[in-house]
Design an enzyme around this catalytic site. Structure first.
Site, PDB file in Angstrom:
ATOM      1  N   VAL A 141       2.490   6.094   5.155  1.00  0.00           N
ATOM      2  CA  VAL A 141       2.033   7.330   5.798  1.00  0.00           C
ATOM      3  C   VAL A 141       3.188   8.212   5.147  1.00  0.00           C
ATOM      4  CG1 VAL A 141       2.107   8.424   7.843  1.00  0.00           C
ATOM      5  CG2 VAL A 141       1.130   6.186   7.617  1.00  0.00           C
ATOM      6  N   ARG A 171       0.924  -1.061   0.024  1.00  0.00           N
ATOM      7  CA  ARG A 171      -0.093   0.034   0.144  1.00  0.00           C
ATOM      8  C   ARG A 171       1.072   1.327  -0.015  1.00  0.00           C
ATOM      9  NH1 ARG A 171       1.219   1.478   5.073  1.00  0.00           N
ATOM     10  NH2 ARG A 171       1.261   0.034   6.757  1.00  0.00           N
TER      11      ARG A 171
END
Length: 452
Positions: free
Chosen positions: A294, A291
């Site tokens: 952050v 993914r």
């Protein structure tokens, strides 16, 4: 091209995706819980839809609610952000079964990398260096002790389905193994519903180095250098920078090429991060996050690449818009994670924001969903902002970070933040020289670093 994308997330990452959609001329749909009805991502999106009550299990983690939101709004694709359902293979499969596009990897690749043992085996097959350890799950304490003797103590017992530091215990000697083994299994069972554990050699003073990779699912893969995420508390990153202050250009090319070739060979689609422990010039694979991270903005800063835009493009079936030769590092970037937490214990402290002012100026980026009057809810992660700075070199980036932190204002009723932590860290010589490892921050805190 997609006409409408639903963002299955909240907060600053939802805003980040909305901005990319707007620049690409794509309509955005925000989903929200009842607690987030007044959130900034809801205000900024082209459309919004409530998907349930405050608890994330009934809203942001509700697969039926998110699929229904797509059907109601006519969204063609889902961007998961990070956290929540971003690495849930079942969710990806359901999305595709409903003829929707998932802006991320395939369910198969998420499954492959979601289990730590399978991921380690896959890494070995792809030529990625791994930490010495057990070949699979360890079923008994006796087996665990034998592995510890074979590799030499200290070793670490880790949950196969783990993450975020849960289900991880160090055994410094064989006498420690029984407690470490049973505690790790109990934590793993409680956190992940799976008590299987494996064992790895425990490195003494490693750094946490992660390689940003990108594939288009068509056999093309690149790496965008490394990020150093070694400043951590309880295995949670608080300060990330790129490039890593300890990595040489030769090391970057060596490990970057290995990772880029691996994801090309996998046929991987989208953004991913291959994470390593790094010690004495050697890289040891930990895991792969399938993914967006952050800390992706520091990579965007030094390469001038919009990673979210690229995610959307490859999800539409387009090839990568750049090659490895196109990617050149420009300067240095640092990100600090700002949480609504009370120091020195880092206890979450939600409440109402009464005054908010974001820093600005050359090389400063503030990713946050805060505004004056916003009520930080108690139901979700305490991250409320990310301050990212970029300079011509690391020295300038650190100076710019200090200046930007001085401009940042976050006042609130009951709300405190971790900003004082970063003011204190910037007084430390080791931060300025880049001489730290994954244990540095906790040792500094234990020694009263925040008291100074």
């Amino acid at each position: 091209m997609f006409k409408k994308i639903l963002i299955a997330n909240r907060g600053e990452i939802a805003l980040r995706v909305i901005r990319a959609c707007r620049e690409m001329g794509i309509q955005s749909v925000a989903v929200h819980s009842t607690a987030d009805a007044d959130a900034m991502h809801v205000r900024m999106a082209d459309e919004s839809i409530c998907i349930g009550p405050a608890p994330s299990a009934d809203s942001y983690l509700s697969l039926p609610a998110i699929i229904s939101a797509c059907e109601v709004t006519g969204a063609e694709a889902i961007h998961p952000g990070y956290g929540f359902l971003s690495e849930n293979a079942q969710f990806v499969q359901i999305v595709e079964d409903h003829d929707l596009a998932f802006i991320g990897p395939t369910a198969e690749h998420i499954r492959q990398m979601g289990d730590k043992i399978t991921a380690k085996d896959t890494a070995k097959e792809l030529g990625i260096p791994v930490v010495p350890g057990s070949d699979g799950g360890v079923a008994t304490v006796e087996e665990a002790k034998k592995i510890g003797r074979d590799f030499g103590y200290p070793v670490i017992v880790k949950a196969t389905a783990g993450g975020g530091g849960r289900g991880m215990k160090v055994a410094a000697t064989e006498d420690d193994m029984e407690s470490a083994y049973h505690t790790a299994r109990a934590e793993a069972k409680a956190a992940f519903g799976n008590d299987e554990v494996y064992i790895e050699k425990y490195l003494q003073r490693p750094r946490h180095i992660e390689i940003q990779v990108f594939g288009d699912g068509q056999g093309n893969g690149v790496h965008l250098g490394e990020r150093d995420c070694s400043l951590q508390r309880r295995h949670q990153k608080v300060f990330e920078e790129a490039p890593g202050p300890s990595i040489t250009p030769q090391e970057r090319k060596y490990i970057g090429d290995i990772c880029a070739n691996a994801i090309a060979k996998m046929g991987y689609r989208g953004a991913g991060t291959v994470e390593f422990l790094y010690e004495d010039g050697e890289f040891y694979f930990i895991e792969m996050n399938t993914r967006l991270q952050v800390e992706h903005p520091v990579t965007e800063a030094i390469f001038g690449v919009d990673l979210v835009r690229e995610q959307i493009r490859v999800a539409e079936g387009m090839p990568l818009s750049f090659t490895q030769d196109d990617l050149e590092i420009n300067g240095a970037a640092i990100e600090v994670r700002i949480n609504a937490e009370r120091l020195p214990n880092f206890a979450p402290c939600p409440g109402e924001i009464t005054q908010y002012h974001a820093p600005g100026g050359l090389g400063v980026r503030m990713d946050s969903a805060l505004y004056s009057g916003y009520k930080v809810p108690p139901y979700y992660d305490s991250l409320i902002g990310k301050l990212i700075v970029h300079g011509r070199d690391r020295t300038e980036a650190l100076a710019r970070l200090q200046r930007a932190l001085g401009e940042l204002i976050i006042d609130g009723k009951g709300v405190e933040t971790t900003v004082p932590l970063f003011h204190a860290l910037l007084q430390e010589k080791d931060i300025h020289t880049g001489d730290y490892n994954i244990h540095w921050l906790e040792k500094w805190l234990d020694a009263g670093g925040l008291d100074g």
